[in-house]
Design an enzyme around this catalytic site. Structure first.
Site, PDB file in Angstrom:
ATOM      1  N   ASN A  43      35.716  47.162  30.352  1.00  0.00           N
ATOM      2  CA  ASN A  43      36.659  46.811  31.416  1.00  0.00           C
ATOM      3  C   ASN A  43      38.073  46.787  30.857  1.00  0.00           C
ATOM      4  O   ASN A  43      38.307  46.380  29.711  1.00  0.00           O
ATOM      5  CB  ASN A  43      36.284  45.494  32.110  1.00  0.00           C
ATOM      6  N   GLU A  45      41.758  45.448  32.094  1.00  0.00           N
ATOM      7  CA  GLU A  45      42.458  44.652  33.101  1.00  0.00           C
ATOM      8  C   GLU A  45      43.944  44.973  33.113  1.00  0.00           C
ATOM      9  O   GLU A  45      44.455  45.718  32.263  1.00  0.00           O
ATOM     10  CB  GLU A  45      42.201  43.163  32.822  1.00  0.00           C
ATOM     11  N   CYS A  54      36.543  48.483  36.033  1.00  0.00           N
ATOM     12  CA  CYS A  54      35.300  47.951  35.444  1.00  0.00           C
ATOM     13  C   CYS A  54      34.734  48.887  34.368  1.00  0.00           C
ATOM     14  O   CYS A  54      34.984  50.093  34.381  1.00  0.00           O
ATOM     15  CB  CYS A  54      34.237  47.787  36.514  1.00  0.00           C
ATOM     16  N   GLU A  56      31.646  49.947  33.981  1.00  0.00           N
ATOM     17  CA  GLU A  56      30.736  50.993  34.486  1.00  0.00           C
ATOM     18  C   GLU A  56      31.530  52.214  34.944  1.00  0.00           C
ATOM     19  O   GLU A  56      31.182  53.355  34.650  1.00  0.00           O
ATOM     20  CB  GLU A  56      29.916  50.484  35.678  1.00  0.00           C
ATOM     21  N   CYS A  87      29.231  45.419  40.051  1.00  0.00           N
ATOM     22  CA  CYS A  87      29.913  44.997  41.283  1.00  0.00           C
ATOM     23  C   CYS A  87      29.702  46.048  42.369  1.00  0.00           C
ATOM     24  O   CYS A  87      29.241  47.175  42.102  1.00  0.00           O
ATOM     25  CB  CYS A  87      31.406  44.771  41.017  1.00  0.00           C
ATOM     26  N   CYS A  90      31.357  49.488  41.826  1.00  0.00           N
ATOM     27  CA  CYS A  90      30.681  50.294  40.795  1.00  0.00           C
ATOM     28  C   CYS A  90      29.353  50.830  41.303  1.00  0.00           C
ATOM     29  O   CYS A  90      28.948  51.939  40.941  1.00  0.00           O
ATOM     30  CB  CYS A  90      30.478  49.471  39.533  1.00  0.00           C
TER      31      CYS A  90
HETATM   32  N1  THU Z   1      33.601  43.610  35.523  1.00  0.00           N
HETATM   33  C1  THU Z   1      33.066  44.768  35.056  1.00  0.00           C
HETATM   34  O1  THU Z   1      33.616  45.424  34.151  1.00  0.00           O
HETATM   35  N2  THU Z   1      31.896  45.186  35.614  1.00  0.00           N
HETATM   36  C2  THU Z   1      31.199  44.522  36.589  1.00  0.00           C
HETATM   37  O2  THU Z   1      30.214  45.018  37.113  1.00  0.00           O
HETATM   38  C3  THU Z   1      31.645  43.178  36.994  1.00  0.00           C
HETATM   39  C4  THU Z   1      33.043  42.845  36.613  1.00  0.00           C
HETATM   40  C5  THU Z   1      34.872  43.136  34.916  1.00  0.00           C
HETATM   41  C6  THU Z   1      36.069  43.244  35.814  1.00  0.00           C
HETATM   42  C7  THU Z   1      36.967  42.158  35.249  1.00  0.00           C
HETATM   43  O3  THU Z   1      37.741  42.708  34.184  1.00  0.00           O
HETATM   44  C8  THU Z   1      36.016  41.123  34.684  1.00  0.00           C
HETATM   45  O4  THU Z   1      34.750  41.770  34.579  1.00  0.00           O
HETATM   46  C9  THU Z   1      35.885  39.890  35.535  1.00  0.00           C
HETATM   47  O5  THU Z   1      35.576  40.194  36.844  1.00  0.00           O
END
Ligand code: THU
Length: 130
Positions: A43, A45, A54, A56, A87, A90
């Protein structure tokens, strides 16, 4: 052909490179493409939170950039006690490149995984067909 343990290793390595200064929640993902290639992502940000991407999706986009469009297997690992389910956004991106029975490994912080399928995660998949 790479298997689940290779995906787990690649996803853990990617998770270690997560850029998550806002949530402090580090996620890694790895995709096995139809050619046998393994692609990983973490991920990433942003100070403008909605721009966060994300793990994935980043792994899948790396696969596509490498010339592959078929997912054989995908694994995601977070930092939670619970197995990490992808999520909603994704799930839709996974469904774009994976058949309904494709295995999705959802792993907890210790690398223990619960397996499901794309069909279970997205029971009514939107595809653009007329
Ligand atoms: N996140 C992912 O990378 N994948 C997911 O399926 C759930 C959430 C990340 C996004 C964000 O940077 C952090 O987790 C918190 O939500």
């Amino acid at each position: 052909m790479a298997g689940k343990n290779d995906l787990l290793q690649a996803a853990k390595e990617a998770r270690a490179r997560a850029y998550a200064p806002y949530s402090d929640f580090h996620v890694g993902a790895a995709v096995l493409g139809a050619s046998g290639g393994v692609y990983s992502g973490c991920n990433v940000e942003n100070a403008s939170f909605g721009l966060t991407s994300c793990a994935e999706r980043n792994a899948i986009f790396a696969m596509v950039a490498a010339g592959e469009t078929e997912i054989r297997e995908i694994l995601v690992i977070g930092e939670s006690e619970e197995f990490l389910p992808p999520c909603g956004a994704c799930r839709q991106v996974i469904a774009e490149f994976a058949a309904v029975p494709t295995v999705v490994h959802m792993c907890n912080r210790r690398g223990e995984c619960r397996d499901t399928t794309v069909g279970e995660l997205v029971p009514f998949i939107f595809h653009l067909k007329k």
